[in-house]
Scaffold this motif. Structure first.
Motif, PDB file in Angstrom:
ATOM      1  N   GLU A 113       0.837  -1.213   0.000  1.00  0.00           N
ATOM      2  CA  GLU A 113       0.000   0.000   0.000  1.00  0.00           C
ATOM      3  C   GLU A 113       0.869   1.260   0.000  1.00  0.00           C
ATOM      4  OE1 GLU A 113      -2.170  -3.426   1.297  1.00  0.00           O
ATOM      5  OE2 GLU A 113      -0.357  -2.532   2.196  1.00  0.00           O
ATOM      6  N   ALA A 116       2.472   1.717  -3.437  1.00  0.00           N
ATOM      7  CA  ALA A 116       1.489   2.212  -4.410  1.00  0.00           C
ATOM      8  C   ALA A 116       1.213   3.693  -4.188  1.00  0.00           C
ATOM      9  CB  ALA A 116       0.195   1.399  -4.290  1.00  0.00           C
ATOM     10  N   GLU A 119       4.203   5.744  -5.413  1.00  0.00           N
ATOM     11  CA  GLU A 119       4.182   5.745  -6.887  1.00  0.00           C
ATOM     12  C   GLU A 119       3.167   6.761  -7.401  1.00  0.00           C
ATOM     13  OE1 GLU A 119       3.322   1.747  -7.965  1.00  0.00           O
ATOM     14  OE2 GLU A 119       5.359   0.999  -7.578  1.00  0.00           O
ATOM     15  N   HIS A 120       1.992   6.790  -6.757  1.00  0.00           N
ATOM     16  CA  HIS A 120       0.945   7.738  -7.154  1.00  0.00           C
ATOM     17  C   HIS A 120       1.425   9.178  -6.959  1.00  0.00           C
ATOM     18  CE1 HIS A 120      -3.010   9.600  -7.565  1.00  0.00           C
ATOM     19  NE2 HIS A 120      -2.775  10.216  -6.414  1.00  0.00           N
TER      20      HIS A 120
END
Length: 425
Positions: A113, A116, A119-120
């Motif tokens: 999580e 991610a 990365e976002h």
């Protein structure tokens, strides 16, 4: 003032003004200022609690417009610590992404999580640094493609470990940042290892050179300051300034900067004396000493900024303590800005005070950190090194009857003024 931000399914209460604030300079290989790390310490729970992440970061970000992040970092980049709770929150809408680097704290466990989410945020234009790296662990390897900067704390890293790790990260095209750089030798070692950025107060430590003499331009300014201190006639002061064309030009350029706040342009030394007065003239002569190396292509901007911030902050503290005593504020400014002259000139403070006559209260503050001005200077020095500040910081805050909110407001004013001076110096 209290508020909250939502993250990880919970609202965390924030009290914006319950933190002591520090900004620590980050310099590049040429010793030019490129960024500040913003550090916060909880003002309510004692000296052991340094909070450079969690609710402190959230508090600052959520109220960026109130606190004035631009006032804190000026034209520079701001480094801010973030942990899992902050990363997973919706706080990033408050952040100017082009002005910050987010430092991932070393204690954060890397999960799918978290990866991610980072990365976002990277796709959204945010930049990241990996803080306090001591190994190339699995967590580090997972985060490596997402970060731009790798930070090493020199207190925790033996030279053998640096020699082993730095080539690996250089191969990955990462920028290397050494923090807690406290000596010129440490700086030189990291420079040779290929580090890109340096954080620590090594640049403010005096390196005394035996037999070092002041340059002719420095001597001119020091002699002029002595004239002002000895209550010489205005005509004598004007004559001394006009004898040195470069001094005259630079003084007039400086006193026309926005930081002076003069309602009209000052075109002559006579005008400068009339409009500014002697105390203000002395102030700009002191600033000129720090600005002079910049004219010769040397990167002294960090020292200029630190000295002018100290001077202004001491002045503002004095005004807060004794609002009707203008002379006290002027003396406090002198103590703050002179406190780094041994570093500037590479000669002992004792020799500097032999060349510029100052009152005993100033001498005691600069030589021994004693008296009311010595206490103010010690307070400001403690604030600069907020992570290491012990009970002395809290005692000095109490001594001068200041709240954490008072200090934050005074610091913001000093930061803004100093950055304005440096911009035009």
């Amino acid at each position: 003032m209290a508020d909250s931000f939502s993250g990880a399914g919970a609202a965390i209460p924030l009290k914006v003004r319950e933190f002591f604030l520090a900004r620590q300079p980050i310099l590049d290989r040429s010793q030019a200022l490129v960024a500040y790390e913003l550090l916060f310490r909880n003002a309510e729970v004692g000296p052991a609690r340094v909070t450079s992440d969690l609710s402190a970061t959230a508090s600052v970000i959520a109220h960026a417009s109130q606190l004035g992040m631009e006032k804190v970092i000026g034209d520079s980049i701001g480094y801010l610590n973030v942990d899992a709770a902050v990363l997973m929150s919706d706080i990033f809408k408050f952040l100017p992404r082009e002005k910050v680097v987010l430092e991932i704290v070393e204690t954060m466990k890397v999960t799918p999580e978290i990866l991610a989410r980072i990365e976002h945020l990277v796709a959204d234009g945010f930049r990241f640094a990996l803080d306090d790296v001591i190994t190339d662990s699995d967590d580090v390897q997972q985060l490596l493609p997402l970060v731009d900067v790798i930070k090493f704390d020199l207190r925790d890293m033996p030279l053998s470990a640096l020699l082993k790790l730095t080539p690996r990260f250089k191969l990955s095209k990462k920028k290397l940042l050494a923090e807690k750089v406290e000596t010129r030798e440490q700086f030189q070692t990291c420079l040779e290892l290929g580090f890109d950025y340096f954080q620590g107060y090594y640049f403010a430590k005096p390196v005394i050179l035996s037999g070092k003499k002041l340059s002719p331009s420095q001597l001119s300014v020091m002699q002029l300051m002595s004239l002002i201190n000895s209550e010489a006639d205005n005509s004598d002061i004007e004559r001394a300034i006009k004898k040195d064309v470069s001094l005259c030009f630079n003084l007039l350029r400086l006193v026309n900067t926005p930081a002076v706040g003069s309602p009209r342009r000052i075109d002559s030394v006579t005008q400068a004396l009339m409009i500014l007065g002697r105390n203000q003239l002395r102030r700009w002569l002191q600033i000129m000493l720090y600005a002079e190396p910049c004219k010769k292509g040397q990167a002294m901007t960090p020292l200029l900024r630190l000295a002018t911030t100290r001077g202004k902050l001491l002045e503002l503290i004095a005004q807060q303590v004794e609002p009707r005593n203008r002379g006290m504020a002027d003396t406090a400014f002198t103590v703050g800005i002179m406190s780094l002259m041994d570093t500037l000139f590479s000669i002992p403070m004792e020799e500097i005070l032999e060349q510029v006559s100052v009152v005993d209260a100033v001498s005691d503050a600069l030589m021994h950190r004693t008296g009311v001005y010595g206490g103010m200077l010690s307070l400001v020095e403690q604030m600069e090194r907020i992570e290491e500040a012990g009970p002395m910081l809290d005692n000095l805050v109490d001594q001068f009857r200041l709240s954490s909110e008072d200090l934050v407001n005074l610091q913001l004013s000093a930061f803004e003024w100093s950055d304005s001076v440096a911009r035009y110096a």
